[in-house]
Design a protein around this motif. Sequence first.
Motif, PDB file in Angstrom:
ATOM      1  N   VAL A  62       0.838  -1.198   0.000  1.00  0.00           N
ATOM      2  CA  VAL A  62       0.000   0.000   0.000  1.00  0.00           C
ATOM      3  C   VAL A  62       0.876   1.253   0.000  1.00  0.00           C
ATOM      4  O   VAL A  62       0.580   2.240  -0.669  1.00  0.00           O
ATOM      5  N   SER A  63       1.990   1.206   0.717  1.00  0.00           N
ATOM      6  CA  SER A  63       2.851   2.383   0.845  1.00  0.00           C
ATOM      7  C   SER A  63       3.517   2.782  -0.465  1.00  0.00           C
ATOM      8  O   SER A  63       3.974   3.923  -0.605  1.00  0.00           O
ATOM      9  N   ILE A  86      -6.460  -1.373  -7.454  1.00  0.00           N
ATOM     10  CA  ILE A  86      -6.385  -1.540  -6.005  1.00  0.00           C
ATOM     11  C   ILE A  86      -6.884  -2.928  -5.637  1.00  0.00           C
ATOM     12  O   ILE A  86      -7.513  -3.607  -6.426  1.00  0.00           O
ATOM     13  N   GLY A  87      -6.610  -3.336  -4.409  1.00  0.00           N
ATOM     14  CA  GLY A  87      -7.002  -4.666  -3.963  1.00  0.00           C
ATOM     15  C   GLY A  87      -5.874  -5.671  -4.172  1.00  0.00           C
ATOM     16  O   GLY A  87      -4.719  -5.301  -4.219  1.00  0.00           O
ATOM     17  N   ASP A  95      -7.651   0.691   2.167  1.00  0.00           N
ATOM     18  CA  ASP A  95      -6.460   1.464   2.538  1.00  0.00           C
ATOM     19  C   ASP A  95      -5.925   2.244   1.330  1.00  0.00           C
ATOM     20  O   ASP A  95      -5.484   3.391   1.461  1.00  0.00           O
ATOM     21  N   GLN A  96      -5.962   1.628   0.156  1.00  0.00           N
ATOM     22  CA  GLN A  96      -5.444   2.287  -1.038  1.00  0.00           C
ATOM     23  C   GLN A  96      -6.340   3.435  -1.501  1.00  0.00           C
ATOM     24  O   GLN A  96      -5.857   4.412  -2.066  1.00  0.00           O
ATOM     25  N   LEU A 132     -16.390   4.916  -0.636  1.00  0.00           N
ATOM     26  CA  LEU A 132     -15.229   5.480   0.047  1.00  0.00           C
ATOM     27  C   LEU A 132     -14.396   6.346  -0.880  1.00  0.00           C
ATOM     28  O   LEU A 132     -13.852   7.379  -0.469  1.00  0.00           O
ATOM     29  N   TYR A 133     -14.282   5.919  -2.121  1.00  0.00           N
ATOM     30  CA  TYR A 133     -13.502   6.661  -3.111  1.00  0.00           C
ATOM     31  C   TYR A 133     -14.210   7.946  -3.537  1.00  0.00           C
ATOM     32  O   TYR A 133     -13.591   8.944  -3.883  1.00  0.00           O
ATOM     33  N   GLY A 134     -15.526   7.901  -3.538  1.00  0.00           N
ATOM     34  CA  GLY A 134     -16.291   9.065  -3.954  1.00  0.00           C
ATOM     35  C   GLY A 134     -16.490   9.169  -5.440  1.00  0.00           C
ATOM     36  O   GLY A 134     -16.883  10.227  -5.948  1.00  0.00           O
ATOM     37  N   ARG A 135     -16.259   8.063  -6.156  1.00  0.00           N
ATOM     38  CA  ARG A 135     -16.483   8.032  -7.595  1.00  0.00           C
ATOM     39  C   ARG A 135     -16.621   6.585  -8.051  1.00  0.00           C
ATOM     40  O   ARG A 135     -16.159   5.667  -7.366  1.00  0.00           O
TER      41      ARG A 135
END
Length: 315
Positions: A62-63, A86-87, A95-96, A132-135
């Motif tokens: 993730v980092s 992601i995932g 988290d991503q 969560l992403y908003g899109r």
Amino acid sequence: MTHPTVSPAMLAASVISVPPLARKADYSLDREGNRKILAHMAAGGVTTALYGGNANLYNMSVSELGPMLDQLESVAPAGTWLIPSIGPDYGKATDQVAVLKGRDLPTAMVLPLNSPITSAGVATGLRRIADLYGRPIIAYVKSTDYISPADLAAVVRDGAICAIKYAVVRQDPADDPFLADLIQDVDTSMIVSGIGERPVVAHMTRFKLQSFTSGSVCIAPAMSAAILTALKAGRVDEAMALRSHFIPLEDLRDGHSPLRVLHAAIAEAGIADTGPLLPFLSNIDDKGILATIRSAATTLRDLDAAHLRGGRVPA
């Protein structure tokens, strides 16, 4: 650099490349290698890059997502449409999403998880990730037991999905009950063929999908783009003739791992040094296989250069 939203017209405008991610010997991101890959594709007219399985993002921390995007955004040619993945698990994806929020990216694709999953659980996860992403996000369907057509269609209706990358391998891509069911409830303008050049003729003529993703486009962008153009214009014979040049490399990818062969092919064709694959994967090191990959990749690269110069199907 990017577009604020994803529309069917954007999906149809270009082949969607799924490139590898170049790394240095110490596994750090290779700025010059990634620049060369994107520049090679742009020279052939392809400026849409979806970083996912071929980039081995399954094994990326993730980092590293933020630094990866910083680097790609800094080296991508003007007008490039970058999409990260992601995932594949729900926890890593959430988290991503926190890393992605606030960035000027059109969307993200959720990598498919093999197990343990249920269709209803995947549907809930996709909705929550998009919220969560908003899109809206891109759903990646690689197997028929990942999510059902009905559940996927319901997530689309909820506005959580902007596109579907359909990549279920069939012996005959024209005979696909899952895809036939899916397009009953989901507009085909939202679905792209997700398995490269091999099934694209059937997917676009039989099921009317919008476009297609490709790994081999990283080697032959002009010819891959010409396949899409020909299919849109109804020139199926031309598309099939162009596609035939991709089959030797696609056969090697199917025989020895699509991801690992493409990673090697980019380097063997002299396009960019791709470096080592992140563990838990490893590079192909068999000299005989590498020689075969080199032959197929350089032949495809040279045919693409000839096509780009002459604007015709190579002999």
